[in-house]
Design a protein around this motif. Structure first.
Motif, PDB file in Angstrom:
ATOM      1  N   ARG A 225       5.138   5.435   3.987  1.00 27.72           N
ATOM      2  CA  ARG A 225       6.292   5.767   4.841  1.00 27.72           C
ATOM      3  C   ARG A 225       5.922   5.996   6.299  1.00 27.72           C
ATOM      4  O   ARG A 225       6.734   5.791   7.183  1.00 27.72           O
ATOM      5  CB  ARG A 225       7.010   6.997   4.303  1.00 27.72           C
ATOM      6  CG  ARG A 225       7.745   6.728   3.032  1.00 27.72           C
ATOM      7  CD  ARG A 225       8.508   7.925   2.596  1.00 27.72           C
ATOM      8  NE  ARG A 225       9.164   7.636   1.336  1.00 27.72           N
ATOM      9  CZ  ARG A 225      10.156   8.322   0.857  1.00 27.72           C
ATOM     10  NH1 ARG A 225      10.605   9.366   1.517  1.00 27.72           N
ATOM     11  NH2 ARG A 225      10.694   7.984  -0.295  1.00 27.72           N
ATOM     12  N   ASP A 226       4.684   6.425   6.558  1.00 29.70           N
ATOM     13  CA  ASP A 226       4.264   6.711   7.932  1.00 29.70           C
ATOM     14  C   ASP A 226       3.844   5.463   8.705  1.00 29.70           C
ATOM     15  O   ASP A 226       3.379   5.561   9.837  1.00 29.70           O
ATOM     16  CB  ASP A 226       3.149   7.748   7.944  1.00 29.70           C
ATOM     17  CG  ASP A 226       1.852   7.261   7.306  1.00 29.70           C
ATOM     18  OD1 ASP A 226       1.792   6.105   6.832  1.00 29.70           O
ATOM     19  OD2 ASP A 226       0.881   8.053   7.290  1.00 29.70           O
ATOM     20  N   GLY A 227       3.969   4.267   8.091  1.00 27.92           N
ATOM     21  CA  GLY A 227       3.612   3.016   8.764  1.00 27.92           C
ATOM     22  C   GLY A 227       2.208   2.532   8.457  1.00 27.92           C
ATOM     23  O   GLY A 227       1.809   1.461   8.898  1.00 27.92           O
ATOM     24  N   SER A 228       1.443   3.304   7.709  1.00 26.78           N
ATOM     25  CA  SER A 228       0.095   2.895   7.331  1.00 26.78           C
ATOM     26  C   SER A 228       0.142   2.082   6.038  1.00 26.78           C
ATOM     27  O   SER A 228       1.193   1.943   5.415  1.00 26.78           O
ATOM     28  CB  SER A 228      -0.803   4.127   7.157  1.00 26.78           C
ATOM     29  OG  SER A 228      -0.342   4.926   6.085  1.00 26.78           O
ATOM     30  N   VAL A 229      -1.012   1.563   5.635  1.00 22.49           N
ATOM     31  CA  VAL A 229      -1.149   0.822   4.385  1.00 22.49           C
ATOM     32  C   VAL A 229      -2.305   1.446   3.608  1.00 22.49           C
ATOM     33  O   VAL A 229      -3.395   1.647   4.145  1.00 22.49           O
ATOM     34  CB  VAL A 229      -1.405  -0.681   4.642  1.00 22.49           C
ATOM     35  CG1 VAL A 229      -1.766  -1.408   3.362  1.00 22.49           C
ATOM     36  CG2 VAL A 229      -0.184  -1.320   5.285  1.00 22.49           C
ATOM     37  N   TYR A 230      -2.032   1.748   2.333  1.00 25.62           N
ATOM     38  CA  TYR A 230      -3.006   2.392   1.449  1.00 25.62           C
ATOM     39  C   TYR A 230      -3.594   1.352   0.503  1.00 25.62           C
ATOM     40  O   TYR A 230      -2.863   0.601  -0.135  1.00 25.62           O
ATOM     41  CB  TYR A 230      -2.320   3.503   0.655  1.00 25.62           C
ATOM     42  CG  TYR A 230      -3.233   4.295  -0.238  1.00 25.62           C
ATOM     43  CD1 TYR A 230      -4.259   5.071   0.285  1.00 25.62           C
ATOM     44  CD2 TYR A 230      -3.052   4.280  -1.619  1.00 25.62           C
ATOM     45  CE1 TYR A 230      -5.086   5.800  -0.543  1.00 25.62           C
ATOM     46  CE2 TYR A 230      -3.878   5.015  -2.451  1.00 25.62           C
ATOM     47  CZ  TYR A 230      -4.892   5.775  -1.903  1.00 25.62           C
ATOM     48  OH  TYR A 230      -5.702   6.507  -2.727  1.00 25.62           O
ATOM     49  N   ILE A 231      -4.929   1.320   0.418  1.00 25.97           N
ATOM     50  CA  ILE A 231      -5.650   0.319  -0.372  1.00 25.97           C
ATOM     51  C   ILE A 231      -6.568   1.031  -1.357  1.00 25.97           C
ATOM     52  O   ILE A 231      -7.283   1.967  -0.982  1.00 25.97           O
ATOM     53  CB  ILE A 231      -6.506  -0.575   0.548  1.00 25.97           C
ATOM     54  CG1 ILE A 231      -5.656  -1.241   1.618  1.00 25.97           C
ATOM     55  CG2 ILE A 231      -7.287  -1.606  -0.268  1.00 25.97           C
ATOM     56  CD1 ILE A 231      -6.460  -1.804   2.783  1.00 25.97           C
ATOM     57  N   ILE A 232      -6.551   0.567  -2.600  1.00 23.77           N
ATOM     58  CA  ILE A 232      -7.514   1.000  -3.618  1.00 23.77           C
ATOM     59  C   ILE A 232      -8.171  -0.264  -4.153  1.00 23.77           C
ATOM     60  O   ILE A 232      -7.472  -1.221  -4.505  1.00 23.77           O
ATOM     61  CB  ILE A 232      -6.835   1.726  -4.795  1.00 23.77           C
ATOM     62  CG1 ILE A 232      -6.058   2.946  -4.323  1.00 23.77           C
ATOM     63  CG2 ILE A 232      -7.882   2.120  -5.849  1.00 23.77           C
ATOM     64  CD1 ILE A 232      -5.201   3.576  -5.414  1.00 23.77           C
TER      65      ILE A 232
END
Length: 91
Positions: free
Chosen positions: A38-45
């Protein structure tokens, strides 16, 4: 096997970055996921061999991509959990 989690910030939403990350992971045989936050970042695992993960982190900076601009990539490392079967884009 090893696991990395990463938070990418910059111009990473609305520019095809999640698909780019997924393509990199598939080429390297990694398992995990990528999703917009939601904050505009992208989360990667991502999970896989240490060598493949090293290449992956280098690639997800996307320096050769004209629309994507990763300004910061915060990476943490740990042991793989084996919870992923394949790599997918979260919507």
């Amino acid at each position: 096997m090893k696991r990395v989690t990463a938070m990418a910030t910059g111009k990473v939403q609305g520019v095809g970055y999640r698909q780019y990350v997924s393509d990199c992971a598939h080429r390297l045989g990694l398992h995990g996921s990528v999703q917009n936050m939601r904050d505009g970042s992208v989360y990667i695992i991502a999970e896989g061999s240490p060598a493949a993960l090293e290449d992956f982190i280098r690639q997800v900076w996307a320096r050769e991509e004209s629309l994507i601009r990763v300004e910061k990539l915060l990476v943490t490392e740990g042991g793989a959990t084996g919870e992923f079967k394949g790599f997918w884009v979260e919507w």
